[in-house]
Design a protein around this motif. Structure first.
Motif, PDB file in Angstrom:
ATOM      1  N   ARG A 126       0.855  -1.182   0.000  1.00  0.00           N
ATOM      2  CA  ARG A 126       0.000   0.000   0.000  1.00  0.00           C
ATOM      3  C   ARG A 126       0.889   1.229   0.000  1.00  0.00           C
ATOM      4  NH1 ARG A 126      -2.522  -1.536   3.962  1.00  0.00           N
ATOM      5  NH2 ARG A 126      -4.546  -2.220   3.200  1.00  0.00           N
ATOM      6  N   CYS A 127       0.772   2.050  -1.058  1.00  0.00           N
ATOM      7  CA  CYS A 127       1.710   3.182  -1.183  1.00  0.00           C
ATOM      8  C   CYS A 127       1.016   4.506  -0.838  1.00  0.00           C
ATOM      9  CB  CYS A 127       2.268   3.220  -2.592  1.00  0.00           C
ATOM     10  SG  CYS A 127       0.973   3.312  -3.830  1.00  0.00           S
TER      11      CYS A 127
ATOM     12  N   LEU B 122      -9.121  14.289   0.338  1.00  0.00           N
ATOM     13  CA  LEU B 122      -9.779  13.408   1.305  1.00  0.00           C
ATOM     14  C   LEU B 122      -9.186  12.017   1.153  1.00  0.00           C
ATOM     15  CD1 LEU B 122     -12.477  15.271  -0.051  1.00  0.00           C
ATOM     16  CD2 LEU B 122     -13.121  14.621   2.248  1.00  0.00           C
ATOM     17  N   ALA B 123      -8.375  11.602   2.122  1.00  0.00           N
ATOM     18  CA  ALA B 123      -7.696  10.312   2.015  1.00  0.00           C
ATOM     19  C   ALA B 123      -8.468   9.260   2.805  1.00  0.00           C
ATOM     20  CB  ALA B 123      -6.278  10.432   2.552  1.00  0.00           C
ATOM     21  N   PHE B 124      -8.801   8.152   2.131  1.00  0.00           N
ATOM     22  CA  PHE B 124      -9.499   7.048   2.787  1.00  0.00           C
ATOM     23  C   PHE B 124      -8.530   5.879   2.846  1.00  0.00           C
ATOM     24  CE2 PHE B 124     -12.485   9.799   0.730  1.00  0.00           C
ATOM     25  CZ  PHE B 124     -13.482   9.962   1.687  1.00  0.00           C
ATOM     26  N   VAL B 125      -8.035   5.586   4.046  1.00  0.00           N
ATOM     27  CA  VAL B 125      -6.957   4.600   4.169  1.00  0.00           C
ATOM     28  C   VAL B 125      -7.443   3.421   4.994  1.00  0.00           C
ATOM     29  CG1 VAL B 125      -4.550   4.289   4.798  1.00  0.00           C
ATOM     30  CG2 VAL B 125      -5.351   6.535   4.134  1.00  0.00           C
ATOM     31  N   GLY B 126      -7.176   2.189   4.493  1.00  0.00           N
ATOM     32  CA  GLY B 126      -7.700   0.993   5.159  1.00  0.00           C
ATOM     33  C   GLY B 126      -6.642   0.061   5.695  1.00  0.00           C
ATOM     34  N   GLY B 127      -5.425   0.566   5.897  1.00  0.00           N
ATOM     35  CA  GLY B 127      -4.388  -0.318   6.443  1.00  0.00           C
ATOM     36  C   GLY B 127      -3.047   0.381   6.450  1.00  0.00           C
ATOM     37  N   PRO B 128      -2.018  -0.284   7.000  1.00  0.00           N
ATOM     38  CA  PRO B 128      -0.709   0.371   7.129  1.00  0.00           C
ATOM     39  C   PRO B 128      -0.037   0.579   5.778  1.00  0.00           C
ATOM     40  CG  PRO B 128      -0.580  -1.915   7.845  1.00  0.00           C
ATOM     41  CD  PRO B 128      -2.021  -1.645   7.562  1.00  0.00           C
ATOM     42  N   SER B 129       0.696   1.682   5.668  1.00  0.00           N
ATOM     43  CA  SER B 129       1.444   1.965   4.445  1.00  0.00           C
ATOM     44  C   SER B 129       2.719   1.121   4.442  1.00  0.00           C
ATOM     45  CB  SER B 129       1.778   3.456   4.452  1.00  0.00           C
ATOM     46  OG  SER B 129       2.718   3.726   3.469  1.00  0.00           O
TER      47      SER B 129
END
Length: 761
Positions: free
Chosen positions: A261-262, A286-293
């Motif tokens: 995930r970048c 608007l950033a929608f993030v679902g896990g670690p980068s």
């Protein structure tokens, strides 16, 4: 407290000391710094908006205000900050005692100017940056939330879409015949020039040989911009069809590895694209993030599942290899976004940490919103996202492109601001050498701000000696002026001016005056912001010891007692709740990081740093209301003694709202008594706390989590963790139907006892 609330209702300001200590020595003896918590664009129903430009002092640039001394005959006004004499311009020729302009009315200490013809031509811009490397179920939740949000966007707003997983996909929404995307590698950062080159911005119109590429005015054709940013009304169909067809990231994930995930690269691409197309306009990512980068710059953990995501212990021991690199990357991104005037909003929804602790700097410096939830299907996320765009219930009033400036009397300097803003490096005589938060400047950029955003200003008193008493009585006012220049949600530019004056005291006999002007709620909130800030930047900092020392100094300076006799100790009502606030602050999630991940701690602190005093006090010391058949709903002490078998308790700790049913009530409810017509009263008792909880939830952003639990149930921990442990497993004689807490923490009574003993030494 009531008069401090009144002042806040007039100017949106709460100061810890409303009678200011007059010298450097006095101020340092006061322990809590001279400080103000200010809500720059708090809505006031009867505040005038003036349709002309403000009149400024030609020396210090402060704005004409009710504290200026006016000579009507000579048409001159004297600036209260620098005592410069200024002439009124010709269009003020008709002013007199009876005919005052609004900005000189004594009740209009807060006023707004709206310069005609300065409305921004660029509509609001929303760039959605969506994580696709999440499980199918989450994907479904996220898609439905996004399509709802897109339906709520203002018709004229421009919208863009970037999706990311292993790679970054920039969607060309303006190409309606087939879906078309530009793909960038996630593992390396893309510069703005490479980005423009690869996205064919210079096909029709060659790149200008010199200068910066910035929007349609400088070097880009508006057609090429419209490929990626389209008015919501034009691209709603295209967007929804892309969202419907969005698939989970197709790259296979080995069993022993994390998804790739970048996040960093995607945000960097979004920032560069907005910087090239719409610099200086109110744009939000608007950033929608679902896990670690896990990929590219800003990665917080490697892909190997054998390596755990960093914990507080790792950060303390400096054994989190990616942390400093990621923070450095996001600091660079924050700088770029502040320069462009754009906002980063973060919606982090995952059971694992996603890197909020690293992203904090970029979100906070740009004044972005942040929401942390366990899943994209959780009401905390869904309702909060709807609130960003919905304006019916309680409007957020999102404004953009703010610049905040301050003027004050010459004996005061500004150490800095703790809150969502970025320093504009405007040095001057107002700046103190000590820096707290965003400091060594007298102007700050607030890329994004809403009606509730509150900043905390920390001042330093620099006056050394006390002039003789005659001088003190004639000139004993300190003046402050806050200027907020911002783009209103309607698109027009406004200037909000708040001017304040506060009396200062010094020398013997000033203690009673200081106590009379002490606002213990504001002081507790300032201490909470300060301790959070120190915990983040000072290595080896011991927050508990720092707070305890401050409280003991405070009590020995302002308490009434005979030396070495704890039983004689008493505090004035103005200070009496302050020890209680500090007791709860020591136990709060801001100071006790045990049992919280770095992401959660960063999240709590970001919210604390942007909320007003009333909300922050609830975070520090939650409110507890008790419902029973015997009496109307009433506030209860935040103590384990409040629990009884025949009571319902409603706990509001800001992030969570708990409805707690005593054991008897829970048995009746399980037996279904509330469904029987003869037990109408019981049904009403069950409903009352629910209605009150709903009312609180409607007011809040981010939407709090609602927990409904029973005494002795597993979820009861949400309530027990916040209560004062006056009855523990090793204390005698607790009452039947009540509860005990299994802890070795000291109770408030023991804490007070020790405090009194130390304060009188």
């Amino acid at each position: 407290m009531a008069e401090f609330m009144e002042l806040e209702g007039q100017d949106g300001v709460r100061m810890a000391w409303n009678v200011v200590p007059g010298t450097k020595q006095e101020a340092s003896n006061c322990v809590v710094p001279v400080s103000a918590i200010y809500t720059p664009i708090k809505p006031f129903p009867n505040m005038p908006v003036l349709p002309y430009a403000p009149l400024r002092c030609r020396n210090c640039r402060s704005v004409l205000n009710p504290f200026s001394i006016v000579d009507f005959a000579a048409k001159i006004w004297i600036c209260p900050f620098c005592f410069q004499r200024n002439h009124f311009p010709p269009h003020y020729a008709s002013i007199s005692d009876e005919n005052l302009p609004a900005e000189l009315f004594p009740q209009y200490t807060t006023i707004e100017y709206q310069s005609p013809g300065e409305a921004s031509s660029v509509p609001p811009v929303f760039m959605f940056v969506v994580d696709t490397n999440i499980i199918e179920e989450e994907m479904t939740f996220l898609k439905s939330a996004l399509s709802q949000a897109i339906g709520l966007l203002p018709d004229n707003s421009l919208v863009g879409l970037i999706t990311f997983g292993t790679l970054v996909h920039v969607h060309e929404l303006g190409f309606s015949t087939i879906p078309k995307t530009y793909v960038f590698k996630g593992s390396k950062d893309v510069s703005k020039d490479q980005l423009l080159e690869q996205m064919n911005f210079f096909l029709m119109k060659p790149k200008p040989p010199t200068g910066v590429v910035a929007g349609a005015r400088d070097g880009l054709s508006s057609e090429s911009i419209a490929r990626f940013l389209l008015p919501a009304s034009d691209c709603e169909f295209a967007l929804n069809s892309i969202l419907e067809e969005l698939q989970k990231d197709p790259w296979p994930i080995p069993a022993d590895q994390r998804a790739s995930r970048c996040t960093g690269t995607a945000l960097s691409v979004a920032a560069s694209l907005l910087g090239a197309c719409v610099p200086g306009s109110g744009a939000r990512i608007l950033a929608f993030v679902g896990g670690p980068s896990t990929e590219g710059p800003g990665a917080i953990v490697s892909k190997n599942l054998s390596e755990p995501v960093r914990s507080h212990k790792d950060l303390d021991k400096d054994s989190a290899p990616n942390y400093h690199k990621a923070v450095k990357f996001y600091e660079g991104l924050a700088k770029q976004l502040v320069h462009q005037g754009h906002v980063l909003d973060l919606f982090a929804c995952a059971l694992d940490q996603v890197g909020v602790a690293e992203l904090k700097v970029a979100v906070e410096r740009t004044g972005g919103l942040v929401v942390l939830a366990e899943s994209f299907g959780h009401s905390v996320f869904k309702d909060s996202l709807r609130r960003v765009f919905r304006s019916e219930e309680k409007e957020l009033g999102l404004s953009s492109n703010g610049i905040f400036e301050i003027n004050c009397s010459k004996d005061i300097k500004v150490q800095g601001i703790l809150g969502p803003c970025a320093s504009l490096e405007k040095k001057g005589p107002l700046c103190s050498d000590t820096i707290v938060g965003q400091g060594s400047t007298s102007a700050w950029k607030m890329c994004g701000l809403d009606q509730a955003t509150s900043i905390c200003l920390i001042f330093e008193i620099v006056k050394k000696e006390i002039p003789d008493a005659t001088l003190q009585s004639s000139n004993n006012q300190f003046y402050f002026q806050f200027l907020t220049y911002y783009q209103h949600s309607t698109g027009e530019m406004r200037l909000r001016v708040t001017s304040l004056s506060r009396r200062w005291v010094a020398g013997p006999g000033s203690v009673q005056d200081l106590i009379a002007g002490f606002d213990q709620e504001a002081a507790a909130v300032v201490m909470a912001r300060l301790v959070s800030f120190k915990m983040e930047i000072e290595a080896e900092f011991d927050p508990i010891r720092w707070l305890d020392k401050a409280l003991i100094h405070m009590c020995s300076r302002f308490g009434d007692y005979q030396k070495d006799s704890p039983s004689t100790f008493s505090l004035s009502p103005r200070l009496s709740i302050f020890p209680q606030f500090i007791f709860h602050l020591r136990r709060s999630q801001f100071v006790q990081v045990f049992n919280n991940s770095p992401d959660e701690t960063a999240y709590f602190r970001m919210i604390l740093n942007r909320e007003n005093v009333a909300n922050s006090v609830v975070m520090i010391q939650p409110s507890l209301i008790s419902y029973s058949f015997q009496s109307a709903p009433e506030p209860a002490l935040l103590d384990v003694a409040a629990i009884a078998a025949d009571r319902i308790l409603l706990l509001d700790s800001y992030f969570t709202i708990v409805i707690f049913h005593g054991s008897t009530i829970a048995q009746w409810r399980k037996a279904g008594y509330h469904n029987q017509p003869e037990h109408q009263a019981f049904a009403q008792l069950l409903q009352a706390p629910k209605d009150d909880a709903d009312a609180i939830i409607k007011e809040r952003f981010p939407v709090p989590r609602l927990v409904i639990c029973d005494q002795h149930g597993s979820q009861a921990r949400f309530l027990l963790a916040k209560l004062n442990p006056s009855a523990t497993y090793n204390s005698e004689g607790h009452h039947p139907g009540g509860d005990i807490i299994f802890t070795d923490d000291v109770s408030f009574e023991v804490f007070l006892d020790h405090l009194q003993r130390l304060a009188v030494q």
